[in-house]
Motif scaffolding. Structure first.
Motif, PDB file in Angstrom:
ATOM      1  N   PHE A  23       0.859  -1.191   0.000  1.00  0.00           N
ATOM      2  CA  PHE A  23       0.000   0.000   0.000  1.00  0.00           C
ATOM      3  C   PHE A  23       0.889   1.233   0.000  1.00  0.00           C
ATOM      4  O   PHE A  23       1.687   1.434   0.915  1.00  0.00           O
ATOM      5  N   SER A  24       0.789   2.048  -1.033  1.00  0.00           N
ATOM      6  CA  SER A  24       1.678   3.203  -1.157  1.00  0.00           C
ATOM      7  C   SER A  24       0.926   4.519  -0.991  1.00  0.00           C
ATOM      8  O   SER A  24      -0.203   4.672  -1.457  1.00  0.00           O
ATOM      9  N   VAL A  25       1.583   5.464  -0.322  1.00  0.00           N
ATOM     10  CA  VAL A  25       1.009   6.785  -0.047  1.00  0.00           C
ATOM     11  C   VAL A  25       2.025   7.844  -0.455  1.00  0.00           C
ATOM     12  O   VAL A  25       3.204   7.755  -0.092  1.00  0.00           O
TER      13      VAL A  25
ATOM     14  N   ALA B  10      -1.360   4.461 -16.086  1.00  0.00           N
ATOM     15  CA  ALA B  10      -1.312   3.627 -17.281  1.00  0.00           C
ATOM     16  C   ALA B  10      -0.229   2.557 -17.177  1.00  0.00           C
ATOM     17  O   ALA B  10      -0.365   1.456 -17.718  1.00  0.00           O
ATOM     18  N   ALA B  11       0.852   2.908 -16.454  1.00  0.00           N
ATOM     19  CA  ALA B  11       1.959   1.961 -16.274  1.00  0.00           C
ATOM     20  C   ALA B  11       1.761   1.069 -15.050  1.00  0.00           C
ATOM     21  O   ALA B  11       2.581   0.183 -14.790  1.00  0.00           O
ATOM     22  N   GLY B  12       0.709   1.332 -14.271  1.00  0.00           N
ATOM     23  CA  GLY B  12       0.458   0.555 -13.059  1.00  0.00           C
ATOM     24  C   GLY B  12       1.386   0.888 -11.920  1.00  0.00           C
ATOM     25  O   GLY B  12       1.577   0.082 -11.004  1.00  0.00           O
ATOM     26  N   THR B  13       1.949   2.118 -11.913  1.00  0.00           N
ATOM     27  CA  THR B  13       2.915   2.505 -10.873  1.00  0.00           C
ATOM     28  C   THR B  13       2.425   3.665 -10.012  1.00  0.00           C
ATOM     29  O   THR B  13       3.196   4.225  -9.241  1.00  0.00           O
ATOM     30  N   GLU B  14       1.168   4.045 -10.135  1.00  0.00           N
ATOM     31  CA  GLU B  14       0.671   5.196  -9.368  1.00  0.00           C
ATOM     32  C   GLU B  14       0.562   4.867  -7.880  1.00  0.00           C
ATOM     33  O   GLU B  14       0.364   3.698  -7.511  1.00  0.00           O
ATOM     34  N   PRO B  15       0.708   5.861  -6.988  1.00  0.00           N
ATOM     35  CA  PRO B  15       0.480   5.619  -5.561  1.00  0.00           C
ATOM     36  C   PRO B  15      -0.984   5.233  -5.320  1.00  0.00           C
ATOM     37  O   PRO B  15      -1.876   5.682  -6.041  1.00  0.00           O
ATOM     38  N   ASP B  16      -1.218   4.414  -4.317  1.00  0.00           N
ATOM     39  CA  ASP B  16      -2.594   4.054  -3.982  1.00  0.00           C
ATOM     40  C   ASP B  16      -3.365   5.246  -3.440  1.00  0.00           C
ATOM     41  O   ASP B  16      -4.572   5.371  -3.672  1.00  0.00           O
ATOM     42  N   VAL B  17      -2.664   6.105  -2.723  1.00  0.00           N
ATOM     43  CA  VAL B  17      -3.285   7.292  -2.131  1.00  0.00           C
ATOM     44  C   VAL B  17      -2.350   8.474  -2.309  1.00  0.00           C
ATOM     45  O   VAL B  17      -1.129   8.344  -2.153  1.00  0.00           O
ATOM     46  N   ILE B  18      -2.917   9.640  -2.636  1.00  0.00           N
ATOM     47  CA  ILE B  18      -2.137  10.873  -2.726  1.00  0.00           C
ATOM     48  C   ILE B  18      -2.722  11.885  -1.750  1.00  0.00           C
ATOM     49  O   ILE B  18      -3.939  12.134  -1.741  1.00  0.00           O
ATOM     50  N   LEU B  19      -1.850  12.463  -0.934  1.00  0.00           N
ATOM     51  CA  LEU B  19      -2.220  13.528  -0.008  1.00  0.00           C
ATOM     52  C   LEU B  19      -1.723  14.838  -0.590  1.00  0.00           C
ATOM     53  O   LEU B  19      -0.515  15.053  -0.705  1.00  0.00           O
TER      54      LEU B  19
ATOM     55  N   ASN C  30     -11.542   1.514   2.656  1.00  0.00           N
ATOM     56  CA  ASN C  30     -11.811   0.084   2.647  1.00  0.00           C
ATOM     57  C   ASN C  30     -10.819  -0.574   1.694  1.00  0.00           C
ATOM     58  O   ASN C  30     -10.957  -0.474   0.469  1.00  0.00           O
ATOM     59  N   VAL C  31      -9.788  -1.215   2.238  1.00  0.00           N
ATOM     60  CA  VAL C  31      -8.733  -1.828   1.436  1.00  0.00           C
ATOM     61  C   VAL C  31      -8.959  -3.340   1.381  1.00  0.00           C
ATOM     62  O   VAL C  31      -8.934  -4.006   2.420  1.00  0.00           O
ATOM     63  N   PRO C  32      -9.177  -3.902   0.194  1.00  0.00           N
ATOM     64  CA  PRO C  32      -9.403  -5.345   0.087  1.00  0.00           C
ATOM     65  C   PRO C  32      -8.256  -6.148   0.694  1.00  0.00           C
ATOM     66  O   PRO C  32      -7.091  -5.799   0.564  1.00  0.00           O
ATOM     67  N   GLY C  33      -8.614  -7.225   1.383  1.00  0.00           N
ATOM     68  CA  GLY C  33      -7.617  -8.095   1.981  1.00  0.00           C
ATOM     69  C   GLY C  33      -7.299  -7.776   3.418  1.00  0.00           C
ATOM     70  O   GLY C  33      -6.526  -8.505   4.054  1.00  0.00           O
TER      71      GLY C  33
ATOM     72  N   TYR D 225       6.662  12.916  -2.003  1.00  0.00           N
ATOM     73  CA  TYR D 225       7.308  12.024  -1.030  1.00  0.00           C
ATOM     74  C   TYR D 225       6.440  10.778  -0.909  1.00  0.00           C
ATOM     75  O   TYR D 225       5.293  10.842  -0.445  1.00  0.00           O
ATOM     76  N   ARG D 226       6.986   9.651  -1.343  1.00  0.00           N
ATOM     77  CA  ARG D 226       6.195   8.419  -1.449  1.00  0.00           C
ATOM     78  C   ARG D 226       6.751   7.325  -0.554  1.00  0.00           C
ATOM     79  O   ARG D 226       7.960   7.063  -0.554  1.00  0.00           O
ATOM     80  N   VAL D 227       5.855   6.695   0.189  1.00  0.00           N
ATOM     81  CA  VAL D 227       6.222   5.575   1.054  1.00  0.00           C
ATOM     82  C   VAL D 227       5.330   4.383   0.735  1.00  0.00           C
ATOM     83  O   VAL D 227       4.105   4.523   0.624  1.00  0.00           O
ATOM     84  N   THR D 228       5.952   3.237   0.555  1.00  0.00           N
ATOM     85  CA  THR D 228       5.207   1.996   0.382  1.00  0.00           C
ATOM     86  C   THR D 228       5.219   1.235   1.704  1.00  0.00           C
ATOM     87  O   THR D 228       6.278   1.061   2.322  1.00  0.00           O
ATOM     88  N   PHE D 229       4.042   0.832   2.133  1.00  0.00           N
ATOM     89  CA  PHE D 229       3.886   0.091   3.379  1.00  0.00           C
ATOM     90  C   PHE D 229       3.488  -1.340   3.101  1.00  0.00           C
ATOM     91  O   PHE D 229       2.925  -1.654   2.040  1.00  0.00           O
ATOM     92  N   GLU D 230       3.775  -2.186   4.056  1.00  0.00           N
ATOM     93  CA  GLU D 230       3.227  -3.528   4.067  1.00  0.00           C
ATOM     94  C   GLU D 230       2.178  -3.566   5.179  1.00  0.00           C
ATOM     95  O   GLU D 230       2.494  -3.329   6.347  1.00  0.00           O
ATOM     96  N   LEU D 231       0.937  -3.833   4.793  1.00  0.00           N
ATOM     97  CA  LEU D 231      -0.149  -3.947   5.752  1.00  0.00           C
ATOM     98  C   LEU D 231      -0.489  -5.424   5.901  1.00  0.00           C
ATOM     99  O   LEU D 231      -0.817  -6.097   4.919  1.00  0.00           O
TER     100      LEU D 231
END
Length: 317
Positions: free
Chosen positions: A22-24, A56-65, A164-167, A307-313
């Motif tokens: 999950f990336s923000v 389009a490349a499938g690399t966008e952040p899941d959430v942008i603040l 609501n994040v699936p999984g 500033y982008r951070v990828t998390f493991e949930l």
């Protein structure tokens, strides 16, 4: 009212099959109106186009603040980006009651520098937006009661969304905020520092009162703490949270850090922070940190990098 900030020292967890990546990204887009800033409309539209390319490349952040999303062209940015879910922070006219207990009102004169923007009303909204790939189930927001200098012309505050994040067995809460500036406020340092401290107090009170107990939390925004350890320490005092950059720095090898920095306090090299807090049913761990819109893969389109951070949930139990 809405939410704000909460970051926490989470235990390291191993990669598991049921973990969700999950990336923000926190991004101050410098969408200030004319005549404060000029030629920003086209830049905002280009940011939207670049986000669409990522999608389009499938690399966008899941959430942008987003912070400083004041201009009307922010609508173009959102439309072009392709994010299906959008929430907005305090609008221009939002007024919220003081969060201080009765009889504990801070000793702070709200209008001291009228020629620097104090007491002239709100000329703009909070400039806060959240863009999400996942459904936004709830939105709360709070406009700060205190401010200093030119910052008072914006209705700065904090917003909190529930996703609501699936999984995952529980919703994830995401907070976005923008605290009072330093020199840009055009008032003495003692004045803007006190306003920053009071806003940090409001942020903490809001989180204690309005955040869902036990929810996993990610918080980001423009905290205006660069080269200001006094501001950073005040934000972090008396609250159980941690910022990603400090957590990763304390645990070499725990994060794939793709941002260069000097010295032993990378959290003071920037205005932009992202933090995290474990939930009762979901563990939150940062695994990757990177810059975007820094002239590498994307053009520089603001006075801030993304500033982008990828998390493991990972579900607990």
């Amino acid at each position: 009212m809405t939410a704000a900030l909460v970051l926490a020292l989470a235990p390291m967890v191993a990669r598991a099959d049921d973990a969700v990546r999950f990336s923000v990204m926190s991004y101050n887009v410098a969408g200030l109106p004319w005549p404060v800033k000029t030629k920003r409309g086209k830049a905002l539209e280009r940011i939207g186009d670049e986000l669409a390319k990522m999608r389009a490349a499938g690399t966008e952040p899941d959430v942008i603040l987003i912070q400083e999303g004041f201009r009307k062209e922010i609508g173009e940015l959102i439309d072009r980006s392709g994010y299906p879910y959008v929430a907005r922070g305090p609008k221009k006219g939002q007024r919220d009651a003081s969060l201080w207990p009765k009889g504990e009102k801070p000793d702070y004169r709200r209008v001291a520098y009228r020629r620097r923007g104090e007491g002239l009303g709100k000329w703009g909204s909070s400039g806060l937006w959240v863009l999400s790939n996942y459904p936004i189930e709830d939105v709360k927001s709070h406009a700060y009661h205190y401010c200093a200098g030119l910052d008072c012309l914006a209705n700065k505050g904090v917003m909190l969304v529930s996703l609501n994040v699936p999984g995952l067995p529980a919703p994830v809460e995401i907070a976005n905020t923008h605290l009072n500036s330093k020199g840009a406020s055009r008032v003495p340092r003692s004045r803007n520092r006190m306003a920053h401290h009071l806003q940090a107090d409001e942020l903490k009170m809001f989180m204690r009162e309005d955040r869902t107990p036990g929810a996993p939390l990610i918080v980001g925004g423009d905290f205006n703490v660069m080269h200001a350890p006094d501001r950073f320490d005040y934000v972090m005092a008396d609250y159980p949270f941690e910022v990603v950059s400090r957590w990763c720095h304390a645990l070499p090898g725990a994060c794939d850090t793709q941002i260069s920095y000097d010295g032993d306090a990378p959290w003071l090299d920037t205005q932009d922070l992202i933090g995290f807090l474990d939930g009762a049913r979901v563990a939150v761990t940062p695994v990757k940190v990177e810059a975007t819109f820094d002239g590498a893969s994307e053009p520089v389109l603001s006075d801030h990098d993304g500033y982008r951070v990828t998390f493991e949930l990972r579900p607990k139990g």
